[in-house]
Design a protein around this motif. Structure first.
Motif, mmCIF file in Angstrom:
data_model
loop_
_atom_site.group_PDB
_atom_site.id
_atom_site.type_symbol
_atom_site.label_atom_id
_atom_site.label_comp_id
_atom_site.label_asym_id
_atom_site.label_seq_id
_atom_site.Cartn_x
_atom_site.Cartn_y
_atom_site.Cartn_z
ATOM 1 N N THR A 150 11.416 5.713 -2.884
ATOM 2 C CA THR A 150 10.867 5.278 -1.599
ATOM 3 C C THR A 150 10.118 6.389 -0.872
ATOM 4 O OG1 THR A 150 12.965 5.794 -0.498
ATOM 5 C CG2 THR A 150 12.656 3.523 -1.287
ATOM 6 N N TRP A 151 10.055 7.574 -1.485
ATOM 7 C CA TRP A 151 9.320 8.689 -0.879
ATOM 8 C C TRP A 151 8.473 9.353 -1.957
ATOM 9 C CZ3 TRP A 151 7.728 9.383 3.664
ATOM 10 C CH2 TRP A 151 7.244 10.620 4.106
ATOM 11 N N THR A 167 2.853 9.075 -7.278
ATOM 12 C CA THR A 167 3.358 10.449 -7.375
ATOM 13 C C THR A 167 4.633 10.537 -8.203
ATOM 14 O OG1 THR A 167 4.643 10.201 -5.324
ATOM 15 C CG2 THR A 167 2.368 10.976 -5.128
ATOM 16 N N HIS A 168 4.965 9.459 -8.936
ATOM 17 C CA HIS A 168 6.182 9.449 -9.757
ATOM 18 C C HIS A 168 5.852 9.077 -11.195
ATOM 19 C CE1 HIS A 168 9.294 9.896 -6.615
ATOM 20 N NE2 HIS A 168 8.418 9.281 -5.832
ATOM 21 N N GLN A 169 6.706 9.493 -12.109
ATOM 22 C CA GLN A 169 6.567 9.126 -13.508
ATOM 23 C C GLN A 169 7.090 7.720 -13.751
ATOM 24 O OE1 GLN A 169 8.657 12.399 -15.392
ATOM 25 N NE2 GLN A 169 6.722 13.440 -15.852
ATOM 26 N N ARG A 170 6.748 7.175 -14.918
ATOM 27 C CA ARG A 170 7.135 5.817 -15.248
ATOM 28 C C ARG A 170 8.649 5.628 -15.220
ATOM 29 N NH1 ARG A 170 4.942 3.780 -20.861
ATOM 30 N NH2 ARG A 170 5.957 5.743 -21.429
ATOM 31 N N SER A 171 9.403 6.582 -15.737
ATOM 32 C CA SER A 171 10.860 6.462 -15.764
ATOM 33 C C SER A 171 11.445 6.410 -14.357
ATOM 34 C CB SER A 171 11.470 7.626 -16.546
ATOM 35 O OG SER A 171 11.100 8.870 -15.958
ATOM 36 N N GLU A 172 10.831 7.139 -13.422
ATOM 37 C CA GLU A 172 11.324 7.137 -12.046
ATOM 38 C C GLU A 172 10.982 5.835 -11.334
ATOM 39 O OE1 GLU A 172 10.914 11.963 -11.249
ATOM 40 O OE2 GLU A 172 9.314 10.593 -10.638
ATOM 41 N N PHE A 194 0.832 -1.197 0.000
ATOM 42 C CA PHE A 194 0.000 0.000 0.000
ATOM 43 C C PHE A 194 0.875 1.259 0.000
ATOM 44 C CE2 PHE A 194 -2.773 -3.250 1.790
ATOM 45 C CZ PHE A 194 -3.950 -3.017 1.114
ATOM 46 N N TYR A 195 1.930 1.233 0.790
ATOM 47 C CA TYR A 195 2.812 2.400 0.865
ATOM 48 C C TYR A 195 3.433 2.688 -0.501
ATOM 49 C CZ TYR A 195 6.913 5.226 1.927
ATOM 50 O OH TYR A 195 7.868 6.210 1.922
ATOM 51 N N PHE A 196 3.986 1.657 -1.141
ATOM 52 C CA PHE A 196 4.639 1.873 -2.431
ATOM 53 C C PHE A 196 3.631 2.205 -3.530
ATOM 54 C CE2 PHE A 196 8.169 -0.374 -0.366
ATOM 55 C CZ PHE A 196 9.213 0.467 -0.735
ATOM 56 N N MET A 197 2.404 1.746 -3.388
ATOM 57 C CA MET A 197 1.377 2.137 -4.342
ATOM 58 C C MET A 197 1.151 3.642 -4.296
ATOM 59 S SD MET A 197 -2.654 1.091 -4.378
ATOM 60 C CE MET A 197 -2.852 1.828 -2.758
ATOM 61 N N PHE A 198 1.032 4.193 -3.094
ATOM 62 C CA PHE A 198 0.844 5.643 -2.958
ATOM 63 C C PHE A 198 2.096 6.405 -3.379
ATOM 64 C CE2 PHE A 198 -2.511 4.232 0.049
ATOM 65 C CZ PHE A 198 -3.571 4.958 -0.480
ATOM 66 N N VAL A 199 3.272 5.857 -3.109
ATOM 67 C CA VAL A 199 4.522 6.511 -3.519
ATOM 68 C C VAL A 199 4.638 6.533 -5.036
ATOM 69 C CG1 VAL A 199 7.035 6.298 -3.520
ATOM 70 C CG2 VAL A 199 5.770 6.049 -1.380
#
Length: 283
Positions: free
Chosen positions: A55-56, A42-47, A34-39
């Motif tokens: 991790t944040w 907020t990031h683009q595919r390349s990231e 769940f944590y990594f889903m929310f993280v």
């Protein structure tokens, strides 16, 4: 203090600490997805596919959200999810509690056989019912209509079983007899006496039914033909192409999809615990 007592106390303490460590590791393993889903939302595919992975929280949630609303009918699918979950849960609470009350408190011919037939439906995996379910819906002309999904789910075997067991363990028959003596009709007994007393079980059943309806995928994908009638889990799947997959947008959509479930669990957690533990301890 005897040496054997010290060893026993030390052994018990070590076992307790080990148990806490295992519980903590289990909690981390459960919450990490769940944590990594929310993280990742907020990031683009390349990231997301960079090394090391993020991790944040990042700054691209709005970008992922714009991809969602541009490529799929996001809020229409979200409404379909909410409509299906509510139209399944609310009637299910009424009909399952009514049937469970009848099986628990009434004596009628073939009661046990009929209840056995209801329980026997749990032996058949849901995926095996998919083709017969589609043929039945096709025969009645409900293809691509939302009622094809919630009408058959209004009285599930699991809900009937839960209500019956809870009523048997928490409501004495003497209370029902006293209500009849006071002049209550049969439906008044159910509505005014039984329902308030089985509120924990209703909360448990409501939460389980809501989550199950919210996450439905296979039958929705088969019965619903257009994007405007499909639910969000099915519509999000269309973002996964053969070569182009917008993982950031998918994670953003999934995060928004999970939020109502987290809210529902937070509101019904107490009733869930009471309903699951009812009858576990004899009074």
């Amino acid at each position: 203090m005897p040496e054997s007592f010290k060893k026993t106390s030390l052994g018990g303490l070590l076992i307790r600490i080990g148990g806490y460590i295992l519980l903590a590791l289990g909690g981390v393993a459960t919450l990490a997805p769940f944590y990594f889903m929310f993280v990742f939302a907020t990031h683009q595919r390349s990231e997301i596919f960079g090394f090391p992975p993020p991790t944040w929280f990042g700054e691209h949630f709005w970008t992922n959200y714009q991809i969602l609303v541009q490529k799929i009918p996001f809020w229409r699918a979200y409404w379909n999810n909410l409509y299906l979950a509510l139209m399944t849960t609310i009637p299910s609470l009424f009909f399952c509690s009514l049937a469970g009350y009848a099986f628990a408190m009434y004596e009628f011919r073939w009661r046990e056989r009929l209840f056995g037939v209801v329980m026997a439906t749990l032996l058949v995996p849901a995926i095996l019912n998919l083709i017969p379910f589609y043929l039945l819906i096709y025969q009645v002309g409900w293809i691509n209509q939302p009622k094809a999904l919630w009408v058959p789910a209004m009285a599930g075997a699991v809900g009937i079983f839960m209500m019956r067991q809870y009523i048997l363990s928490s409501i004495p028959k003497e209370l029902i007899d006293a209500a009849r003596i006071d002049g209550c009709s049969e439906f008044q007994i159910y509505w005014r006496i039984v329902l308030p007393l089985i509120r924990p079980a209703l909360g448990t059943l409501g939460l389980i039914t809501f989550i199950g309806s919210w996450n439905r995928f296979a039958d929705v994908n088969v019965i619903m033909r257009t994007q405007e009638t499909k639910t969000l889990p099915v519509v999000l799947r269309t973002l996964q192409g053969a070569t182009d997959v917008e993982w950031g947008a998918i994670m953003a959509g999934t995060a928004l999809l999970v939020l109502p479930l987290l809210l529902a669990f937070a509101l019904a957690a107490r009733q869930l615990m009471e309903g699951l533990t009812a009858g576990a301890v004899k009074s």
